[in-house]
Write a protein that holds these residues in place. Structure first.
Motif, PDB file in Angstrom:
ATOM      1  N   ASP A   1      25.138  11.454  -5.470  1.00 18.86           N
ATOM      2  CA  ASP A   1      23.792  11.511  -6.043  1.00 18.86           C
ATOM      3  C   ASP A   1      23.065  10.182  -5.917  1.00 18.86           C
ATOM      4  O   ASP A   1      23.694   9.140  -5.718  1.00 18.86           O
ATOM      5  N   ASN A   2      21.757  10.249  -6.029  1.00 18.94           N
ATOM      6  CA  ASN A   2      20.911   9.043  -6.005  1.00 18.94           C
ATOM      7  C   ASN A   2      21.162   8.134  -4.812  1.00 18.94           C
ATOM      8  O   ASN A   2      21.247   6.917  -4.955  1.00 18.94           O
ATOM      9  N   LEU A   3      21.307   8.742  -3.644  1.00 26.66           N
ATOM     10  CA  LEU A   3      21.474   7.950  -2.432  1.00 26.66           C
ATOM     11  C   LEU A   3      20.240   8.132  -1.555  1.00 26.66           C
ATOM     12  O   LEU A   3      19.500   9.093  -1.717  1.00 26.66           O
ATOM     13  N   THR A   4      20.025   7.196  -0.642  1.00 22.29           N
ATOM     14  CA  THR A   4      18.819   7.215   0.191  1.00 22.29           C
ATOM     15  C   THR A   4      19.152   7.541   1.643  1.00 22.29           C
ATOM     16  O   THR A   4      20.032   6.908   2.225  1.00 22.29           O
ATOM     17  N   ARG A   5      18.438   8.510   2.209  1.00 15.70           N
ATOM     18  CA  ARG A   5      18.554   8.837   3.640  1.00 15.70           C
ATOM     19  C   ARG A   5      19.992   9.005   4.134  1.00 15.70           C
ATOM     20  O   ARG A   5      20.382   8.431   5.156  1.00 15.70           O
ATOM     21  N   VAL A   6      20.744   9.787   3.409  1.00 13.95           N
ATOM     22  CA  VAL A   6      22.117  10.044   3.859  1.00 13.95           C
ATOM     23  C   VAL A   6      22.062  10.893   5.132  1.00 13.95           C
ATOM     24  O   VAL A   6      21.301  11.841   5.229  1.00 13.95           O
ATOM     25  N   MET A   7      22.860  10.515   6.120  1.00 15.67           N
ATOM     26  CA  MET A   7      22.922  11.227   7.386  1.00 15.67           C
ATOM     27  C   MET A   7      23.326  12.686   7.149  1.00 15.67           C
ATOM     28  O   MET A   7      24.194  12.957   6.308  1.00 15.67           O
ATOM     29  N   GLY A   8      22.705  13.585   7.900  1.00 20.62           N
ATOM     30  CA  GLY A   8      22.880  15.017   7.709  1.00 20.62           C
ATOM     31  C   GLY A   8      24.291  15.478   7.376  1.00 20.62           C
ATOM     32  O   GLY A   8      24.512  16.125   6.352  1.00 20.62           O
ATOM     33  N   LYS A   9      25.248  15.093   8.218  1.00 25.55           N
ATOM     34  CA  LYS A   9      26.590  15.655   8.020  1.00 25.55           C
ATOM     35  C   LYS A   9      27.297  15.125   6.771  1.00 25.55           C
ATOM     36  O   LYS A   9      28.327  15.660   6.377  1.00 25.55           O
ATOM     37  N   PHE A  10      26.746  14.091   6.165  1.00 26.87           N
ATOM     38  CA  PHE A  10      27.369  13.551   4.948  1.00 26.87           C
ATOM     39  C   PHE A  10      26.592  13.912   3.683  1.00 26.87           C
ATOM     40  O   PHE A  10      26.982  13.537   2.582  1.00 26.87           O
ATOM     41  N   LYS A  11      25.483  14.612   3.874  1.00 25.88           N
ATOM     42  CA  LYS A  11      24.619  14.924   2.739  1.00 25.88           C
ATOM     43  C   LYS A  11      25.350  15.734   1.680  1.00 25.88           C
ATOM     44  O   LYS A  11      25.988  16.733   1.983  1.00 25.88           O
ATOM     45  N   GLY A  12      25.227  15.313   0.442  1.00 25.77           N
ATOM     46  CA  GLY A  12      25.832  16.055  -0.655  1.00 25.77           C
ATOM     47  C   GLY A  12      27.348  15.944  -0.700  1.00 25.77           C
ATOM     48  O   GLY A  12      27.992  16.579  -1.524  1.00 25.77           O
ATOM     49  N   LYS A  13      27.898  15.141   0.216  1.00 22.06           N
ATOM     50  CA  LYS A  13      29.361  15.001   0.246  1.00 22.06           C
ATOM     51  C   LYS A  13      29.781  13.622  -0.246  1.00 22.06           C
ATOM     52  O   LYS A  13      29.035  12.652  -0.131  1.00 22.06           O
ATOM     53  N   THR A  14      31.005  13.571  -0.735  1.00 15.30           N
ATOM     54  CA  THR A  14      31.551  12.284  -1.155  1.00 15.30           C
ATOM     55  C   THR A  14      32.350  11.692   0.009  1.00 15.30           C
ATOM     56  O   THR A  14      32.728  12.410   0.929  1.00 15.30           O
ATOM     57  N   VAL A  15      32.584  10.375  -0.026  1.00 13.09           N
ATOM     58  CA  VAL A  15      33.320   9.746   1.079  1.00 13.09           C
ATOM     59  C   VAL A  15      34.759  10.270   1.097  1.00 13.09           C
ATOM     60  O   VAL A  15      35.312  10.574   2.149  1.00 13.09           O
ATOM     61  N   ILE A  16      35.353  10.375  -0.079  1.00 17.77           N
ATOM     62  CA  ILE A  16      36.715  10.913  -0.182  1.00 17.77           C
ATOM     63  C   ILE A  16      36.743  11.959  -1.304  1.00 17.77           C
ATOM     64  O   ILE A  16      35.817  12.030  -2.120  1.00 17.77           O
ATOM     65  N   SER A  17      37.806  12.745  -1.337  1.00 19.33           N
ATOM     66  CA  SER A  17      37.894  13.818  -2.336  1.00 19.33           C
ATOM     67  C   SER A  17      38.439  13.287  -3.664  1.00 19.33           C
ATOM     68  O   SER A  17      38.965  12.164  -3.729  1.00 19.33           O
ATOM     69  N   ALA A  18      38.322  14.111  -4.697  1.00 22.77           N
ATOM     70  CA  ALA A  18      38.845  13.726  -6.010  1.00 22.77           C
ATOM     71  C   ALA A  18      40.351  13.462  -5.923  1.00 22.77           C
ATOM     72  O   ALA A  18      40.869  12.512  -6.531  1.00 22.77           O
ATOM     73  N   GLN A  19      41.047  14.273  -5.133  1.00 22.53           N
ATOM     74  CA  GLN A  19      42.498  14.058  -5.012  1.00 22.53           C
ATOM     75  C   GLN A  19      42.789  12.773  -4.244  1.00 22.53           C
ATOM     76  O   GLN A  19      43.748  12.058  -4.561  1.00 22.53           O
ATOM     77  N   ASP A  20      41.959  12.455  -3.233  1.00 24.10           N
ATOM     78  CA  ASP A  20      42.106  11.177  -2.521  1.00 24.10           C
ATOM     79  C   ASP A  20      42.021  10.011  -3.514  1.00 24.10           C
ATOM     80  O   ASP A  20      42.774   9.036  -3.411  1.00 24.10           O
ATOM     81  N   VAL A  21      41.081  10.106  -4.448  1.00 22.24           N
ATOM     82  CA  VAL A  21      40.917   9.054  -5.459  1.00 22.24           C
ATOM     83  C   VAL A  21      42.226   8.899  -6.232  1.00 22.24           C
ATOM     84  O   VAL A  21      42.735   7.779  -6.405  1.00 22.24           O
ATOM     85  N   GLU A  22      42.782  10.014  -6.658  1.00 23.32           N
ATOM     86  CA  GLU A  22      44.029   9.963  -7.432  1.00 23.32           C
ATOM     87  C   GLU A  22      45.185   9.430  -6.591  1.00 23.32           C
ATOM     88  O   GLU A  22      46.038   8.687  -7.086  1.00 23.32           O
ATOM     89  N   ASN A  23      45.203   9.801  -5.302  1.00 19.75           N
ATOM     90  CA  ASN A  23      46.278   9.316  -4.418  1.00 19.75           C
ATOM     91  C   ASN A  23      46.189   7.794  -4.233  1.00 19.75           C
ATOM     92  O   ASN A  23      47.195   7.090  -4.310  1.00 19.75           O
TER      93      ASN A  23
END
Lengths: 274, 178
Positions: B147-169
């Motif tokens: 959220d609250n990001l500027t001009r995110v490239m199409g394929k990354f729009k609405g996506k996080t860099v890593i998943s919630a499980q990646d964070v936990e790992n």
């Protein structure tokens, strides 16, 4: 009396020469351009400083510089007649070595008919379409890169010299705003890498100040020369931001602002970078 | 819409302490756009005060992290890419043996050695999710935010860099760095 004057003159000449040698002008390669007062960079460095020694050597070698092919093509195009007007650059501008001296150091400039800035590539294409009645070159074409290199090269050794005045100030401001605005999924601004952490390692790469005193540059990664506009796109993509188009108002404003940040840096087109 | 406004007010008055943030939630007028992009809903989490900085004390997934998987994500250039900026001395021997995968470790940010001695697990989770909550001026991307990001490239729009499980790992790896 005559002998005395001669000796005094000789002494004067010698002392001027010696002081000149002792105070070699800062070139942004071995000594920085030092800014006093209100400037975001107290010291200005060319990207050259952060390149590997062999990359620097490739740039410095007059015969080995891989951009030479493009420079030579640009030189040939300078005097080549084109378009329905059958004109060449040379017919209006004569010898580029004299007429184009210093031009790159003050571009982009405010262009009244457009009510906005125009950069060097756009200026070349404008000359083609307006006066030569020839087709505009594409941004990544060898022709446009060659001509731009050839024109910009005539300013080599001359300091970047953007003067902010009433006309270009609003565009300079927009460029500055762009520079400090976070963007992309990685949410970074130009300033994060190129103002805060230049000279430091991002994985195996050394971050530079993002200066454009050597553009168009021969980038080893590209295997050919490219414009600062192309580089901007690459930077935006790296932070996963949607890039603007080459020659867009956003990027031309940014180009002005970035060149201003490098004021004082000697021009070094075509530079060679990783 | 109302809820996000209340959240905003709450944020400005109370600060971040105890604020329930739901990054996946969009304001009503954005509903149509969000539907088109169809982002996976983000896990909601609660931010509270830690001893040093703000923290997310509860696991994002409720599943234990896998530290070997975390290490892989940390060196992956397209995922965490943590070593782009942080040195991890513990991985240096591996890096020497496998320079292609580990490349050179960057020096922009503080080394991660001893990270778990400086911060609690909850604080480290916060730093992974969105370091800007704790350090507004940091260069560090928020790895679990969209959220609250500027001009995110199409394929990354609405996506996080890593998943919630990646964070936990990754966290499972980080807590070993004492």
């Amino acid at each position: 009396m005559g002998r005395f004057i001669k000796m005094a003159l000789a002494g004067l000449v010698a002392s001027v020469l010696m002081s000149g040698a002792a105070m070699a002008a800062p070139d942004g390669k071995s000594a920085p351009i030092v800014n006093k007062g209100d400037h975001p960079l107290p010291e200005v460095w060319s990207g050259y400083k952060y390149s590997k020694v062999d990359t620097q050597a490739t740039q410095d070698d007059e015969f080995e510089n891989p951009a030479n092919l493009w420079t030579e093509q640009g030189e040939a195009l300078w005097s080549k007649k084109d378009g329905s007007e059958k004109k060449a650059c040379q017919e209006c501008h004569n010898d580029a070595k004299a007429s184009m001296k210093g031009v790159a150091t003050r571009y982009p400039v405010y262009y009244k008919p457009w009510k906005k800035l125009i950069n060097l590539e756009q200026r070349i294409n404008l000359c083609r379409t307006k006066f030569m009645k020839a087709k505009a070159y594409k941004w990544k074409s060898n022709e446009l890169l060659g001509l731009t290199i050839y024109v910009a090269k005539q300013s080599n050794g001359m300091p970047q010299a953007i003067e902010v005045n009433a006309q270009n100030k609003p565009f300079w401001e927009k460029g500055k705003e762009h520079y400090y605005k976070r963007r992309g999924q990685l949410d970074m601004a130009c300033a994060h890498c190129h103002e805060k952490y230049f000279g430091q390692k991002l994985r195996a790469n050394t971050l530079t100040q993002g200066q454009n005193n050597g553009f168009p540059t021969y980038r080893l990664k590209w295997g050919k020369p490219g414009s600062i506009q192309r580089r901007f796109k690459g930077c935006n993509k790296q932070v996963r931001a949607k890039p603007y188009k080459m020659g867009s108002d956003e990027y031309v404003n940014l180009e002005l602002y970035v060149r201003w940040r490098g004021n004082g840096l000697p021009n070094e087109t075509p530079s060679v970078r990783p | 819409m109302r809820l996000s406004r209340i959240a905003f007010l709450f944020c400005s008055i109370v600060g971040l302490t105890g604020l329930l943030i739901q990054p996946g939630m969009a304001a009503g007028h954005k509903k149509k756009m969000m539907k088109k992009m169809a982002p996976a809903a983000l896990v909601s989490y609660k931010i509270s005060d830690g001893p040093a900085i703000t923290a997310i004390n509860k696991s994002l997934t409720g599943k234990a992290g896998d530290k070997a998987a975390g290490e892989k994500t940390m060196v992956n250039k397209k995922k965490g890419n943590c070593i782009a900026c942080h040195v991890i001395t513990k991985l240096k021997a591996k890096a020497a043996k496998n320079p292609k995968k580990y490349s050179q470790m960057g020096l922009i940010a503080p080394p991660l050695d001893g990270a778990a001695s400086r911060y609690t697990e909850g604080e480290l989770r916060m730093l992974l999710v969105n370091a800007k909550v704790a350090f507004p001026d940091t260069i560090m991307p928020g790895f679990y935010r969209a959220d609250n990001l500027t001009r995110v490239m199409g394929k990354f729009k609405g996506k996080t860099v890593i998943s919630a499980q990646d964070v936990e790992n990754i966290l499972a790896f980080l807590v070993t760095l004492k």
